[in-house]
Write an enzyme that holds these catalytic residues in place. Structure first.
Site, short mmCIF file in Angstrom:
data_model
loop_
_atom_site.label_atom_id
_atom_site.label_comp_id
_atom_site.label_asym_id
_atom_site.label_seq_id
_atom_site.Cartn_x
_atom_site.Cartn_y
_atom_site.Cartn_z
N LYS A 1 -9.74 -9.38 -0.34
CA LYS A 1 -8.60 -9.59 0.89
C LYS A 1 -8.06 -8.12 1.24
O LYS A 1 -7.21 -7.57 0.78
CB LYS A 1 -7.35 -10.27 0.10
CG LYS A 1 -6.63 -10.79 1.40
CD LYS A 1 -4.89 -11.21 0.94
CE LYS A 1 -4.13 -9.96 0.94
NZ LYS A 1 -4.23 -9.25 2.09
N GLY B 1 -1.80 -1.47 -4.19
CA GLY B 1 -0.91 -1.53 -3.08
C GLY B 1 0.38 -0.98 -3.57
O GLY B 1 0.59 -0.40 -4.79
N SER B 2 1.69 -1.42 -3.20
CA SER B 2 2.83 -0.88 -3.46
C SER B 2 3.35 -1.36 -4.92
O SER B 2 2.85 -2.42 -5.38
CB SER B 2 3.98 -1.26 -2.66
OG SER B 2 3.99 -2.67 -2.43
N THR B 3 4.22 -0.60 -5.45
CA THR B 3 4.58 -0.94 -6.99
C THR B 3 5.70 -2.40 -6.90
O THR B 3 5.41 -3.21 -7.50
CB THR B 3 5.64 -0.17 -7.50
OG1 THR B 3 4.76 1.17 -7.63
CG2 THR B 3 6.35 -0.09 -8.50
N ALA C 1 5.01 -4.99 -4.64
CA ALA C 1 3.90 -6.12 -4.73
C ALA C 1 3.29 -6.35 -5.89
O ALA C 1 3.08 -7.31 -6.64
CB ALA C 1 2.92 -5.95 -3.47
N GLY C 2 3.21 -5.25 -6.76
CA GLY C 2 2.41 -5.16 -7.71
C GLY C 2 3.18 -5.72 -8.91
O GLY C 2 2.56 -6.51 -9.84
N GLU D 1 8.80 6.77 -3.12
CA GLU D 1 7.22 6.99 -2.34
C GLU D 1 7.62 6.97 -0.85
O GLU D 1 8.10 5.86 -0.46
CB GLU D 1 6.35 6.06 -2.89
CG GLU D 1 4.92 6.61 -2.34
CD GLU D 1 3.93 5.38 -2.64
OE1 GLU D 1 4.22 4.20 -2.63
OE2 GLU D 1 2.70 6.08 -3.21
#
Ligand code: NAD
Length: 484
Positions: free
Chosen positions: A175, A227-229, A231-232, A382
């Site tokens: 994706k 990806g970003s923390t 979303a993770g 970040e």
């Protein structure tokens, strides 16, 4: 203007299940440069069915050497279209052409070559001595896997995940991010060209809702997320609840430690690409520069000169080092951090705004803050843009303390003329990859991943391949010997 009207599902180019469209906007001109279908739930369902059929088919049963040959063909076919792919990254996300070929494309093929070499020698089956008799320990494909891809280095992240999945024999649903769907169309053509068995790969560009639908899908066994923390954490929580295998490669806020004996004339120019590569949009970017108090002014002077020397502009111009940020919201986010840096008392020394003469495009000047305290927001969060911070320290222990005073732990480096002193520091910094006097902290044949909020699990190397395998122990009768 490019227009696409199909999605690559299970090895076929298929009309999408809805009329949803993604508009790709050039970060340089702010104009729409392409329209492609946005994948929806029905497309995911079809991809999962195709992947399940492929899992039961011949590819997962091939030997490691046979699967390695497929991965090698993939690498070679990408190499054959390398310039075309590099130009796509420059167009769709603003990667400077001076970096695109190496940073986006050849980094990917080198990673794939590493996976191929590993699959040739990896012990997918071995007989080990057991408590009662010999045991056959088998490494089987993990099942249907999903690769959730960020926009910053899309093909490279695909190579880290798809290379492992194909080496392991696991079908994969990719994706891509909605910002960068175009390279996926070239990848689909390449997969056709190498005659990958149908069903092994689907490519479904879409946003986070469809990402989450894929993660939750009962037909998906393993999620490889980058990806970003933020979303993770969400993806990890879903995988935990559903007991799915999951690898999380997340954000970073890495520190480069300049020891007192460092040769600044060689260290700072080498450090710059690591700090500012891909317009500062790299998870491994070393954006905190830790300077010893005794040489603080020298470090600031050297870094300021190096940051000022960065040419900013149209990423298609081969002399440009820093291009635009990927999207308007990313530009606004970065400018917001610059405002915060000023408000919290850091000294803005270079840059800080829109570069002169660039009225279109989401550009931010390469920016340097000095007199930064590590507890300031610009040193903790970040930023994902070309913004660097110089932080002073008192002695190597203090440097290690500051480097570790972070939620993240992805990469980092130490610069010194005494390699043993550098190793001493490297052993103490809580981070997944580290370099001594090297701008690169990621080795394409060895494990890569994060401590703390930078992730869970590892990609690359045997550890990374194992993340796409399940382990089965088959107890053999005492005295069993395999047929010759
Ligand atoms: P993002 O988290 O917004 O999105 C990443 C991908 O995840 C996209 O495909 C997105 O659509 C999808 N996604 C978002 N939320 C989801 C959810 N809830 N469920 C399923 N899928 C979801 O990140 P981004 O802005 O695309 O990328 C930048 C971030 O990625 C930075 O934080 C960067 O550090 C990180 N990154 C990490 C690595 C690494 O290897 N550690 C490499 C590159 C980028």
């Amino acid at each position: 203007m490019q227009t696409k009207d199909t999605l690559y599902i299970g090895g076929e180019w298929i009309a999408p299940s809805t009329s949803n469209v993604i508009e790709v906007i050039s970060p340089t001109t702010e104009e729409v440069i392409a329209r492609v279908p946005e994948a929806a739930e029905g497309d995911v369902d079809r991809a999962v069915e195709a992947a399940k059929a492929a899992l039961a088919g011949p590819y997962p049963k091939l030997s490691g050497a046979e699967r390695a040959a497929t991965v090698r063909r993939l690498s070679q076919a990408i190499q054959a279209r390398s310039q075309e792919l590099a130009d796509v990254f420059t167009a769709e996300m603003g990667t400077p052409s001076s970096w695109s070929l190496m940073g986006q494309v050849f980094s990917s093929t080198m990673a794939l070559d590493g996976w191929a070499d590993l699959a040739e020698t990896f012990p997918f089956e071995e007989i080990r001595p057991g408590a009662l008799g010999p045991v056959l320990v088998r490494k089987e494909p993990v099942g249907v896997s999903a690769g959730i891809i960020p926009w910053n280095v899309p093909l490279f992240i695909v190579a880290l995940k798809l290379g492992a999945a194909l080496a392991a024999g696991a079908p994969m649903i990719l994706k891509p991010s909605p910002e960068t769907p175009l390279d996926g169309y070239i990848l689909g053509e390449i997969l056709d060209e190498i005659e990958l068995p149908k069903g092994m790969v689907s490519i479904l560009p879409a946003g986070r809702e469809i990402g989450e639908y894929i993660v939750r899908h009962p037909g998906v066994d393993k999620v490889g997320f980058t990806g970003s923390t933020a979303a993770g954490r969400k993806v990890g929580a879903i995988c935990g609840e559903l007991l799915k295998r999951c690898t999380l490669e997340l954000g970073g806020k890495s520190a480069a430690i300049i020891l007192e004996d460092a040769d600044l004339a060689s260290a700072i120019p080498m450090l710059m690409p690591s700090a500012l590569m891909n317009n500062g949009q790299a998870c491994i970017a070393q954006t905190r520069i830790l300077a010893p108090r005794a040489r603080y002014d020298d470090v600031v002077e050297a870094v300021a000169q190096a940051v000022k020397a960065q040419t900013v502009g149209d990423p298609a111009d081969p002399t440009v080092a820093v291009g635009p940020l990927v999207a308007e919201r990313q530009r606004d986010r970065v400018l917001g951090y610059i405002d915060k840096g000023k408000a919290e008392g850091a000294t803005l020394t270079v840059g800080g705004g829109r570069p002169a003469g660039l009225d279109k495009g989401w550009f931010v000047e390469p920016t340097l803050f000095v007199d930064v305290d590590n507890r300031m927001t610009i040193a903790q969060e970040e930023i994902f843009g070309p913004v660097l911070a110089v932080i002073g320290y008192d002695g190597p222990e203090d440097a290690v303390r500051i480097a570790n005073d972070s939620d993240y732990g992805l990469s980092g480096s130490v610069w010194t003329s005494d390699v043993e002193a550098g190793l001493d520091v490297a052993r103490q910094v809580r981070t997944g990859t580290y370099g001594i006097n090297q701008f690169g902290t990621l080795d394409l044949r060895n494990p890569f991943g994060g401590f703390k909020a930078s992730g869970v699990g590892r990609e690359l190397g045997p550890e990374g391949l194992s993340a796409y395998l399940e382990t089965k122990s088959i107890l053999l009768p005492p005295g069993y010997t395999p047929p010759a």
